[in-house]
Design an enzyme around this catalytic site. Structure first.
Site, PDB file in Angstrom:
ATOM      1  N   TYR A 106       0.824  -1.210   0.000  1.00  0.00           N
ATOM      2  CA  TYR A 106       0.000   0.000   0.000  1.00  0.00           C
ATOM      3  C   TYR A 106       0.861   1.264   0.000  1.00  0.00           C
ATOM      4  O   TYR A 106       0.458   2.288  -0.533  1.00  0.00           O
ATOM      5  CB  TYR A 106      -0.915   0.031   1.235  1.00  0.00           C
ATOM      6  CG  TYR A 106      -2.233  -0.674   1.030  1.00  0.00           C
ATOM      7  CD1 TYR A 106      -2.281  -2.028   0.723  1.00  0.00           C
ATOM      8  CD2 TYR A 106      -3.436   0.019   1.147  1.00  0.00           C
ATOM      9  CE1 TYR A 106      -3.489  -2.673   0.548  1.00  0.00           C
ATOM     10  CE2 TYR A 106      -4.653  -0.624   0.969  1.00  0.00           C
ATOM     11  CZ  TYR A 106      -4.674  -1.963   0.669  1.00  0.00           C
ATOM     12  OH  TYR A 106      -5.875  -2.595   0.491  1.00  0.00           O
TER      13      TYR A 106
ATOM     14  N   LYS B 204       3.243 -15.215   1.912  1.00  0.00           N
ATOM     15  CA  LYS B 204       3.627 -16.111   0.807  1.00  0.00           C
ATOM     16  C   LYS B 204       5.157 -16.182   0.752  1.00  0.00           C
ATOM     17  O   LYS B 204       5.807 -15.584  -0.094  1.00  0.00           O
ATOM     18  CB  LYS B 204       3.011 -15.636  -0.516  1.00  0.00           C
ATOM     19  CG  LYS B 204       1.630 -16.286  -0.728  1.00  0.00           C
ATOM     20  CD  LYS B 204       1.009 -15.982  -2.065  1.00  0.00           C
ATOM     21  CE  LYS B 204       1.697 -16.677  -3.216  1.00  0.00           C
ATOM     22  NZ  LYS B 204       1.425 -18.138  -3.298  1.00  0.00           N
TER      23      LYS B 204
ATOM     24  N   ASP C   4      -2.619 -17.869   0.200  1.00  0.00           N
ATOM     25  CA  ASP C   4      -3.628 -18.367  -0.748  1.00  0.00           C
ATOM     26  C   ASP C   4      -4.364 -19.573  -0.159  1.00  0.00           C
ATOM     27  O   ASP C   4      -5.597 -19.668  -0.217  1.00  0.00           O
ATOM     28  CB  ASP C   4      -3.007 -18.686  -2.123  1.00  0.00           C
ATOM     29  CG  ASP C   4      -1.776 -19.593  -2.041  1.00  0.00           C
ATOM     30  OD1 ASP C   4      -1.251 -19.803  -0.932  1.00  0.00           O
ATOM     31  OD2 ASP C   4      -1.347 -20.096  -3.100  1.00  0.00           O
TER      32      ASP C   4
ATOM     33  N   ASP D 157      -6.580  -7.170   3.623  1.00  0.00           N
ATOM     34  CA  ASP D 157      -7.718  -6.542   2.955  1.00  0.00           C
ATOM     35  C   ASP D 157      -8.591  -7.619   2.303  1.00  0.00           C
ATOM     36  O   ASP D 157      -9.809  -7.657   2.484  1.00  0.00           O
ATOM     37  CB  ASP D 157      -7.188  -5.549   1.906  1.00  0.00           C
ATOM     38  CG  ASP D 157      -8.300  -4.801   1.217  1.00  0.00           C
ATOM     39  OD1 ASP D 157      -9.262  -4.404   1.894  1.00  0.00           O
ATOM     40  OD2 ASP D 157      -8.224  -4.616  -0.014  1.00  0.00           O
TER      41      ASP D 157
ATOM     42  N   ASP E 292     -12.451  -9.352   3.549  1.00  0.00           N
ATOM     43  CA  ASP E 292     -13.674  -9.362   2.738  1.00  0.00           C
ATOM     44  C   ASP E 292     -14.223 -10.788   2.610  1.00  0.00           C
ATOM     45  O   ASP E 292     -15.440 -11.005   2.621  1.00  0.00           O
ATOM     46  CB  ASP E 292     -13.417  -8.779   1.338  1.00  0.00           C
ATOM     47  CG  ASP E 292     -13.799  -7.301   1.242  1.00  0.00           C
ATOM     48  OD1 ASP E 292     -13.558  -6.567   2.218  1.00  0.00           O
ATOM     49  OD2 ASP E 292     -14.355  -6.887   0.198  1.00  0.00           O
TER      50      ASP E 292
HETATM   51  C1  IPM Z   1     -10.673  -1.334   3.314  1.00  0.00           C
HETATM   52  C2  IPM Z   1     -10.714  -0.672   1.960  1.00  0.00           C
HETATM   53  C3  IPM Z   1      -9.507   0.233   1.780  1.00  0.00           C
HETATM   54  C4  IPM Z   1      -8.272  -0.648   1.718  1.00  0.00           C
HETATM   55  C5  IPM Z   1      -9.539   1.195   0.594  1.00  0.00           C
HETATM   56  C6  IPM Z   1     -10.812   1.955   0.475  1.00  0.00           C
HETATM   57  C7  IPM Z   1      -8.362   2.154   0.649  1.00  0.00           C
HETATM   58  O1  IPM Z   1     -10.828  -1.610   0.950  1.00  0.00           O
HETATM   59  O2  IPM Z   1     -10.556  -0.620   4.322  1.00  0.00           O
HETATM   60  O3  IPM Z   1     -10.800  -2.557   3.391  1.00  0.00           O
HETATM   61  O4  IPM Z   1      -7.911  -1.157   0.638  1.00  0.00           O
HETATM   62  O5  IPM Z   1      -7.651  -0.807   2.757  1.00  0.00           O
HETATM   63 MN    MN Z   2     -11.174  -3.642   1.695  1.00  0.00          MN
END
Ligand code: IPM
Ligand code: MN
Ligand code: NAD
Length: 367
Positions: A142, A193, A226, A250, A254
């Site tokens: 990042y 990884k 992975d 990240d 999700d």
């Molecule tokens: C998160 C989001 C952020 C990230 C973006 C919006 C910068 O996806 O907080 O999960 O990638 O960290």
């Molecule tokens: Mn995210």
């Protein structure tokens, strides 16, 4: 009484819709319980770009640095798709994380009993799930340099992002994961990884050394990231605390979100190191979800991730453990009553909008 100065940065899309429910809750707590929260507001994301030409102004950044905690909604949306990379809405969030040195991002994924049948996975896979992803938040790909697009001059361009981790960054994030594991099931799984990435080799080495030196009482496993993604959907209950880098964290969070029924359920806390003198940590609390442009303005967003982020704020920034527990129980109770926003709706349940869900949680909380 110690100060409780909150900066509210609602942002774009469903950010302000979800934040409105937390604002109601804060007012109710101040009025009925004398909680003493003092709030201020600022702009972040696309709305800040529209107002100032930057995703967060220096003035709002200064307010964030001075606040006891920041509550953040969500940023981004198609309106700002074409704005320059440096001032994209997301840049505001990244600046907050970097300048406030919020290196530790805690993303709990809890499957509330009432939602065990709402996940896209089988009920027995997710029932009773309670895992915590500890995501490194101020390093890795990042922020690593160089980060640029260069023109190769032959009609080709090259996009470059750089994954960089130093020993101290891996040490401090794994320390957070081990400490938290001690308060839970005492088990950490580190994901990288190392089979491909040099930073993965170092990550694995430093986590192993930190464990040996200071946390040998905690069970430690290593998993390739992975395979970790695969294991998260195969049998997530094998995990307690997962510690991983910025990008893997990240993506894995999700994935974990869907184990709980909806990404609209997942809160997070982003914490800095405790100040040497005051012991206070800089902190920002935000839902894991984004601005959800597809549903924004319709009053149907699930506010639970935002409300649960405020519960984390009370727990980690203000030591209000009883109130945080009660708020989380209020969320569970409202779900037990069958109330559902559209993202978690299932046959036989009562569909409600954002404000009704917020009102019901507040009513339960105030009891
Ligand atoms: C998160 C989001 C952020 C990230 C973006 C919006 C910068 O996806 O907080 O999960 O990638 O960290
Ligand atoms: Mn995210
Ligand atoms: P998203 O999380 O905004 O939406 C993904 C899907 O989940 C959509 O279908 C959306 O309707 C649904 N969803 C998300 N939150 C919900 C909620 N509370 N209730 C009900 N449904 C919900 O992710 P995206 O679509 O990939 O990104 C949209 C924008 O948000 C992008 O600009 C992205 O950069 C940004 N984003 C911001 C943050 C943040 O501010 N922390 C996080 C992720 C994405």
């Amino acid at each position: 009484m110690a100060s409780k100065n909150l900066l509210l940065l609602a942002g774009d899309g469903i950010g302000p819709e979800a934040m409105a429910e937390v604002k109601k809750l804060i007012s109710a707590m101040n009025d009925k319980l004398g909680s003493g929260f003092v709030t201020d507001e600022g702009l972040v994301g696309g709305c800040a770009y529209d107002a100032h030409g930057a995703a967060i102004s220096d003035a709002d950044m200064a307010k964030a640095m001075a606040a006891d905690a920041v509550l953040f909604g969500a940023v981004g949306g198609p309106k700002w798709d074409a704005v320059p990379y440096e001032v994209r809405p997301e840049a505001g969030l990244l600046r907050l994380r970097k300048d406030m040195e919020l290196f530790a991002n805690l993303r709990p994924a809890i499957c509330y009993p009432a939602l065990a049948a709402s996940s896209s996975l089988k009920q027995d896979v997710v029932e009773g799930l309670d895992i915590l992803i500890v995501r490194e938040l101020t390093g890795g790909v990042y922020f690593g340099e160089p980060k640029q697009i260069i023109d190769l001059g032959n009609g080709q361009k090259r996009g470059i992002d750089t994954q960089v981790y130093d020993t101290f960054e891996i040490e401090r994030i794994s320390g957070v994961a081990f400490e938290l594991a001690r308060t839970r099931k005492n088990h950490v799984t580190s994901m990288e990884k190392r089979n491909v990435m040099k930073s993965g080799v170092l990550w694995n080495e430093v986590v192993t050394q930190t464990h040996k030196a200071r946390y040998a009482d905690v069970k430690l496993d290593h998993m390739l990231a992975d395979a970790g993604g695969m294991q998260l959907v195969r049998w997530p209950k094998q995990f307690d605390v997962i510690v991983t880098d910025n990008l893997f964290g990240d993506m894995l969070s999700d994935i974990a979100a869907m184990l709980t029924g909806s990404i609209g359920m997942l809160p997070s806390a982003s914490l800095g190191a405790p100040d040497a003198k005051t012991k206070k940590r800089k902190a920002l609390y935000e839902p894991v979800h984004g601005s959800a442009p597809d549903i924004s303005g319709k009053g149907i967003a699930n506010p639970i991730a935002m409300v649960a982020s405020f519960a984390m704020c009370m727990r980690y920034s203000f030591g209000m453990v009883t109130e945080a527990d009660r708020l989380e129980s209020a969320i569970a109770a409202v779900l037990d009553d069958g109330l559902r926003t559209r993202d978690i709706h299932s046959p036989g349940m009562t569909e409600v909008g954002t404000t009704e869900m917020g009102d019901a949680i507040i009513a339960k909380f105030l009891g």
